[in-house]
Design a protein around this motif. Structure first.
Motif, PDB file in Angstrom:
ATOM      1  N   ASN A 109       0.812  -1.213   0.000  1.00  0.00           N
ATOM      2  CA  ASN A 109       0.000   0.000   0.000  1.00  0.00           C
ATOM      3  C   ASN A 109       0.847   1.266   0.000  1.00  0.00           C
ATOM      4  OD1 ASN A 109       0.514  -0.718   2.940  1.00  0.00           O
ATOM      5  ND2 ASN A 109      -0.412   1.312   3.176  1.00  0.00           N
ATOM      6  N   ILE A 110       2.039   1.198   0.573  1.00  0.00           N
ATOM      7  CA  ILE A 110       2.864   2.412   0.653  1.00  0.00           C
ATOM      8  C   ILE A 110       3.352   2.828  -0.732  1.00  0.00           C
ATOM      9  CG2 ILE A 110       5.036   3.362   1.561  1.00  0.00           C
ATOM     10  CD1 ILE A 110       4.480   1.580   4.080  1.00  0.00           C
ATOM     11  N   TYR A 111       3.926   1.886  -1.487  1.00  0.00           N
ATOM     12  CA  TYR A 111       4.391   2.222  -2.834  1.00  0.00           C
ATOM     13  C   TYR A 111       3.212   2.432  -3.793  1.00  0.00           C
ATOM     14  CZ  TYR A 111       9.037   0.871  -1.157  1.00  0.00           C
ATOM     15  OH  TYR A 111      10.214   0.787  -0.459  1.00  0.00           O
ATOM     16  N   GLY A 112       2.121   1.747  -3.526  1.00  0.00           N
ATOM     17  CA  GLY A 112       0.927   1.951  -4.345  1.00  0.00           C
ATOM     18  C   GLY A 112       0.431   3.383  -4.233  1.00  0.00           C
ATOM     19  N   TRP A 113       0.261   3.844  -3.012  1.00  0.00           N
ATOM     20  CA  TRP A 113      -0.216   5.223  -2.829  1.00  0.00           C
ATOM     21  C   TRP A 113       0.830   6.220  -3.303  1.00  0.00           C
ATOM     22  CZ3 TRP A 113      -3.833   8.361  -3.177  1.00  0.00           C
ATOM     23  CH2 TRP A 113      -3.681   9.693  -2.743  1.00  0.00           C
ATOM     24  N   LYS A 114       2.124   5.921  -3.042  1.00  0.00           N
ATOM     25  CA  LYS A 114       3.189   6.826  -3.484  1.00  0.00           C
ATOM     26  C   LYS A 114       3.115   7.033  -4.995  1.00  0.00           C
ATOM     27  CE  LYS A 114       6.257   9.597  -2.949  1.00  0.00           C
ATOM     28  NZ  LYS A 114       5.975  10.804  -2.155  1.00  0.00           N
ATOM     29  N   THR A 115       2.878   5.961  -5.731  1.00  0.00           N
ATOM     30  CA  THR A 115       2.775   6.072  -7.192  1.00  0.00           C
ATOM     31  C   THR A 115       1.589   6.948  -7.581  1.00  0.00           C
ATOM     32  OG1 THR A 115       3.772   3.885  -7.496  1.00  0.00           O
ATOM     33  CG2 THR A 115       2.503   4.756  -9.338  1.00  0.00           C
ATOM     34  N   LEU A 116       0.432   6.678  -6.978  1.00  0.00           N
ATOM     35  CA  LEU A 116      -0.749   7.481  -7.288  1.00  0.00           C
ATOM     36  C   LEU A 116      -0.492   8.950  -6.939  1.00  0.00           C
ATOM     37  CD1 LEU A 116      -3.539   5.114  -5.892  1.00  0.00           C
ATOM     38  CD2 LEU A 116      -3.244   5.726  -8.285  1.00  0.00           C
ATOM     39  N   GLN A 117      -0.014   9.176  -5.720  1.00  0.00           N
ATOM     40  CA  GLN A 117       0.157  10.558  -5.237  1.00  0.00           C
ATOM     41  C   GLN A 117       1.189  11.306  -6.077  1.00  0.00           C
ATOM     42  OE1 GLN A 117       3.139  11.251  -2.859  1.00  0.00           O
ATOM     43  NE2 GLN A 117       2.753  13.378  -3.377  1.00  0.00           N
ATOM     44  N   ASN A 118       2.351  10.711  -6.284  1.00  0.00           N
ATOM     45  CA  ASN A 118       3.402  11.410  -7.037  1.00  0.00           C
ATOM     46  C   ASN A 118       2.936  11.753  -8.452  1.00  0.00           C
ATOM     47  OD1 ASN A 118       6.423  12.135  -7.428  1.00  0.00           O
ATOM     48  ND2 ASN A 118       5.884  10.883  -9.199  1.00  0.00           N
ATOM     49  N   ASN A 119       2.335  10.781  -9.110  1.00  0.00           N
ATOM     50  CA  ASN A 119       2.002  10.987 -10.517  1.00  0.00           C
ATOM     51  C   ASN A 119       0.839  11.950 -10.697  1.00  0.00           C
ATOM     52  OD1 ASN A 119       4.027   9.151 -10.711  1.00  0.00           O
ATOM     53  ND2 ASN A 119       2.872   7.584 -11.784  1.00  0.00           N
ATOM     54  N   ILE A 120      -0.189  11.801  -9.853  1.00  0.00           N
ATOM     55  CA  ILE A 120      -1.342  12.689  -9.986  1.00  0.00           C
ATOM     56  C   ILE A 120      -0.981  14.105  -9.531  1.00  0.00           C
ATOM     57  CG2 ILE A 120      -3.747  13.070  -9.320  1.00  0.00           C
ATOM     58  CD1 ILE A 120      -3.890  10.049  -8.701  1.00  0.00           C
ATOM     59  N   GLN A 121      -0.241  14.196  -8.418  1.00  0.00           N
ATOM     60  CA  GLN A 121       0.050  15.541  -7.896  1.00  0.00           C
ATOM     61  C   GLN A 121       0.999  16.313  -8.814  1.00  0.00           C
ATOM     62  OE1 GLN A 121       1.481  15.678  -3.828  1.00  0.00           O
ATOM     63  NE2 GLN A 121       0.814  17.790  -3.594  1.00  0.00           N
ATOM     64  N   SER A 122       2.006  15.638  -9.370  1.00  0.00           N
ATOM     65  CA  SER A 122       2.920  16.360 -10.263  1.00  0.00           C
ATOM     66  C   SER A 122       2.168  16.836 -11.508  1.00  0.00           C
ATOM     67  CB  SER A 122       4.117  15.477 -10.641  1.00  0.00           C
ATOM     68  OG  SER A 122       3.689  14.293 -11.272  1.00  0.00           O
ATOM     69  N   THR A 123       1.275  16.005 -12.031  1.00  0.00           N
ATOM     70  CA  THR A 123       0.496  16.399 -13.211  1.00  0.00           C
ATOM     71  C   THR A 123      -0.468  17.533 -12.864  1.00  0.00           C
ATOM     72  OG1 THR A 123       0.656  14.150 -14.054  1.00  0.00           O
ATOM     73  CG2 THR A 123      -1.050  15.544 -15.013  1.00  0.00           C
ATOM     74  N   PHE A 124      -1.131  17.402 -11.709  1.00  0.00           N
ATOM     75  CA  PHE A 124      -2.018  18.472 -11.239  1.00  0.00           C
ATOM     76  C   PHE A 124      -1.245  19.790 -11.136  1.00  0.00           C
ATOM     77  CE2 PHE A 124      -3.323  20.961  -7.493  1.00  0.00           C
ATOM     78  CZ  PHE A 124      -4.600  21.333  -7.881  1.00  0.00           C
ATOM     79  N   ASN A 125      -0.058  19.738 -10.520  1.00  0.00           N
ATOM     80  CA  ASN A 125       0.728  20.963 -10.346  1.00  0.00           C
ATOM     81  C   ASN A 125       1.073  21.605 -11.684  1.00  0.00           C
ATOM     82  OD1 ASN A 125       0.631  20.690  -7.594  1.00  0.00           O
ATOM     83  ND2 ASN A 125       2.758  20.063  -7.329  1.00  0.00           N
ATOM     84  N   VAL A 126       1.561  20.788 -12.610  1.00  0.00           N
ATOM     85  CA  VAL A 126       1.928  21.329 -13.926  1.00  0.00           C
ATOM     86  C   VAL A 126       0.722  22.018 -14.564  1.00  0.00           C
ATOM     87  CG1 VAL A 126       2.571  20.701 -16.289  1.00  0.00           C
ATOM     88  CG2 VAL A 126       3.805  19.691 -14.360  1.00  0.00           C
ATOM     89  N   ALA A 127      -0.416  21.328 -14.591  1.00  0.00           N
ATOM     90  CA  ALA A 127      -1.596  21.876 -15.272  1.00  0.00           C
ATOM     91  C   ALA A 127      -2.091  23.141 -14.567  1.00  0.00           C
ATOM     92  CB  ALA A 127      -2.701  20.823 -15.324  1.00  0.00           C
ATOM     93  N   HIS A 128      -2.136  23.096 -13.233  1.00  0.00           N
ATOM     94  CA  HIS A 128      -2.689  24.240 -12.492  1.00  0.00           C
ATOM     95  C   HIS A 128      -1.774  25.453 -12.590  1.00  0.00           C
ATOM     96  CE1 HIS A 128      -4.767  26.452  -9.321  1.00  0.00           C
ATOM     97  NE2 HIS A 128      -5.747  25.587  -9.439  1.00  0.00           N
ATOM     98  N   ILE A 129      -0.462  25.225 -12.529  1.00  0.00           N
ATOM     99  CA  ILE A 129       0.491  26.344 -12.632  1.00  0.00           C
ATOM    100  C   ILE A 129       0.423  26.959 -14.027  1.00  0.00           C
ATOM    101  CG2 ILE A 129       2.953  26.945 -12.672  1.00  0.00           C
ATOM    102  CD1 ILE A 129       3.318  24.711 -10.474  1.00  0.00           C
ATOM    103  N   ILE A 130       0.358  26.120 -15.040  1.00  0.00           N
ATOM    104  CA  ILE A 130       0.306  26.627 -16.415  1.00  0.00           C
ATOM    105  C   ILE A 130      -0.990  27.406 -16.646  1.00  0.00           C
ATOM    106  CG2 ILE A 130       0.050  25.846 -18.825  1.00  0.00           C
ATOM    107  CD1 ILE A 130       2.936  26.146 -17.549  1.00  0.00           C
ATOM    108  N   LYS A 131      -2.074  26.908 -16.113  1.00  0.00           N
ATOM    109  CA  LYS A 131      -3.345  27.643 -16.167  1.00  0.00           C
ATOM    110  C   LYS A 131      -3.179  29.027 -15.528  1.00  0.00           C
ATOM    111  CE  LYS A 131      -6.533  27.973 -12.826  1.00  0.00           C
ATOM    112  NZ  LYS A 131      -7.622  27.758 -11.869  1.00  0.00           N
ATOM    113  N   GLU A 132      -2.482  29.088 -14.413  1.00  0.00           N
ATOM    114  CA  GLU A 132      -2.330  30.359 -13.695  1.00  0.00           C
ATOM    115  C   GLU A 132      -1.366  31.318 -14.392  1.00  0.00           C
ATOM    116  OE1 GLU A 132      -1.075  29.539  -9.640  1.00  0.00           O
ATOM    117  OE2 GLU A 132      -3.131  29.811  -8.931  1.00  0.00           O
ATOM    118  N   ILE A 133      -0.271  30.777 -14.910  1.00  0.00           N
ATOM    119  CA  ILE A 133       0.811  31.643 -15.396  1.00  0.00           C
ATOM    120  C   ILE A 133       0.778  31.870 -16.894  1.00  0.00           C
ATOM    121  CG2 ILE A 133       3.309  31.836 -15.643  1.00  0.00           C
ATOM    122  CD1 ILE A 133       3.728  30.479 -13.099  1.00  0.00           C
TER     123      ILE A 133
END
Lengths: 381, 381
Positions: A109-133
């Motif tokens: 469960n630790i690496y499972g969640w880490k994969t979900l969190q890292n991949n979704i959050q990095s993509t979310f950040n890129v999209a949200h920052i680009i939307k803002e800037i």
């Protein structure tokens, strides 16, 4: 010349892209937090050759062209990623900063969640920052053919037109993956398509098949090695087979070996990146390319390695082992992949020459092969 | 009698379910970390009546039947949630522990990511723990009709059969939402469907339309109030319209008002939970119900409120304001919702009596209405 931000530049594809796009004359900023190295260490997996970190590797290529800016940062940190984007104003962001392994994501469960969190959050950040800037910035994201799974109908490139009860609409092609890692990539696509629709972003999603091969350098400089993994968790199948052959141990085919996938040479991956750089989507458009060049079953791959390496005197056995994954072993598979050819890809086809080239690299480092990290330890059930 | 674990028991639906299932004689364990209360406070939004926390509310219902176990815990904490599940061995888990607001998720990157992280991680934890401990446990998850968006074809119940180039397959119905919140629910569904396929779980996904109404109590006990919100961020449209009417301010229709959705009375939500409790899916099966009873456009809802409340002497104006959301305002909408009727739902239809009942509750608390938190402050662009 474009200002390009490469996220995840330390990886197999990230480093190969860095070298190639630098040679092409682009102005690069690169980011990596070395988390894949950290997890490989935790799991006692090493690549064939442990390469120096980016700063050291850059010294050999950083003199003649644009200086490369480099950051040891985590792309899941919104504030820090935003500061980098604000400072360097990229026209293109290439997002490789994802944990790339199906077995890793299925380990616990630790690496499972880490994969979900890292991949979704990095993509979310890129999209949200680009939307803002700067919504005009072109985001290129590495997806995977694994998002589609193995449906009983033809796999189209990203989209499916549906006629239902006499009415029509077009949707993202249905996705149904067989690991948490691949599921995280489905979620990435959902997020990027959401931001593309809502905020008129310009996004390219490269649905890539398993990659093989070496980071070959077309220019005069010496080939710049990219991380070459062959272990059960981070290695991809063809590279792993070649290492097994060189090490004199049988190629391990999971299950019946009739699983079919689309494969691509890393040289073509780099060319695809170049081609998509030159084909910026219209505002509000998500361009999707199925990024592979040939379909093979695992059995066909194993046989090709066996026959090819026989030419240089390596005798190889093939053995079938119980499939550690849950996946269909007999299935229909017909995936389209013409979009990338339409914009100019000249495919590097897999033949004995390519396999022998890879084997020569592996032979040079034969003494470093750790046979204990090849057989699959992670079971889906 | 079943052992049931309710996650998110403090919310509008969570508390109503707790009361009802306790009365039905089930043995309950309930969990909430009060995060929605925390975020409402941060954003200066209050419900119509601020209710005591669960422990206090339980004192009035906790004597006659099975004792209810109660935990102030965060469902995104894997270890703590696993300990609760190990200890109480639920046969059913009802998962309401999600941040439920589209405007909240669109406010900024912090609340956007919080919504994604909380909802995906809590669902991941539930599925992964159940896989580890007891795959036979029935997971009931609240989804939303908003996952489907507004496609140009009929909305089926969860699944779509596709005929393509002469071949057939069945997929999760294509989902394409118009907020990050709704996108997080798409990801939930992907995760649950993944674990259902891989680990033969038993899952019910209730694709619910916007809910309205009061937590009415069919037994002899006094009605047990559930949190009633009416603000721009956490309120749902019909409840908000009734509060506006009672407060003597115009009903604010977003945009043209032609947006059509499927709605459901909270009494029916509770009955749906009861019915799905009695209809455990087969092992490896994901049952999906579209959980709403009637389709209305926003204009129709506003008119119904106006006409109904006129009967009790309340004169209401309707005003159209610029739509803060990005959504289609003219669209096809035909969503199936027969599955839940087939297993026994007797729909509570929306009429002036229902609206007047809700208005009477609001009238009792008229002095508490804060008119400043009703007009939309969160804009999608």
């Amino acid at each position: 010349m474009k200002r390009i931000l490469i996220l995840g530049a330390d990886g197999y594809l990230g480093w190969a892209s860095t070298v190639a796009l630098h040679q092409d004359g682009h102005k690069l900023t690169i980011v990596d937090n070395y988390s894949k190295r950290k997890y490989m260490k935790e799991l006692n997996r090493d690549p064939l050759v442990t390469l120096p970190k980016l700063k050291t590797r850059l010294t050999s290529i950083n003199k003649t062209r644009h200086k490369i800016n480099i950051y040891d940062k985590d792309c899941t940190n919104y504030v820090e990623l935003k500061a980098i984007i604000k400072k360097h104003k990229p026209e293109v962001i290439i997002h490789f900063a994802e944990l790339p392994s199906a077995p890793f994501s299925m380990l616990n469960n630790i690496y499972g969640w880490k994969t979900l969190q890292n991949n979704i959050q990095s993509t979310f950040n890129v999209a949200h920052i680009i939307k803002e800037i700067n919504p005009d910035c072109h985001i290129i994201k590495l997806g995977t053919m694994g998002e589609y799974g193995t449906p009983n109908i033809d796999i189209e490139e990203g989209w499916l037109k549906v006629n239902h009860n006499g009415r029509n609409d077009k949707f993202l092609y249905p996705r149904q993956a067989s690991s948490l890692y691949h599921t995280s990539k489905i979620m990435d696509t959902d997020l990027l398509w959401f931001y593309t629709r809502m905020n008129n972003l310009r996004v390219t999603d490269l649905m890539q098949g398993p990659v093989y091969g070496l980071c070959v350098n077309s220019a005069n400089e010496k080939p710049m090695e990219s991380t070459f993994t062959y272990d059960d968790i981070f290695g991809t199948v063809l590279n792993r087979f070649i290492v097994q052959a060189v090490a004199g141990i049988p190629l391990t085919v999971y299950g019946s070996g009739n699983q079919i996938r689309g494969y691509i040479n890393i040289a073509d991956t780099i060319d695809c990146i170049r081609l998509t750089l030159a084909n910026t989507p219209h505002s509000g458009k998500l361009n999707i390319y199925n990024q592979f060049t040939q379909q093979f079953s695992v059995n066909e791959l194993a046989k090709l390695v066996k026959v090819s390496l026989n030419e240089i005197g390596i005798n190889t056995k093939i053995t079938k082992i119980s499939n550690p994954r849950i996946e269909k072993e007999k299935h229909y598979y017909n995936a389209k992949h013409t979009n990338i050819n339409k914009i100019g890809l000249k495919p590097t086809l897999l033949d004995s020459e390519v396999i022998i080239d890879i084997a020569k690299y592996v032979l040079k480092h034969k003494s470093k092969i750790n046979k204990k990290i090849i057989n699959p330890k992670v079971k889906w059930k």
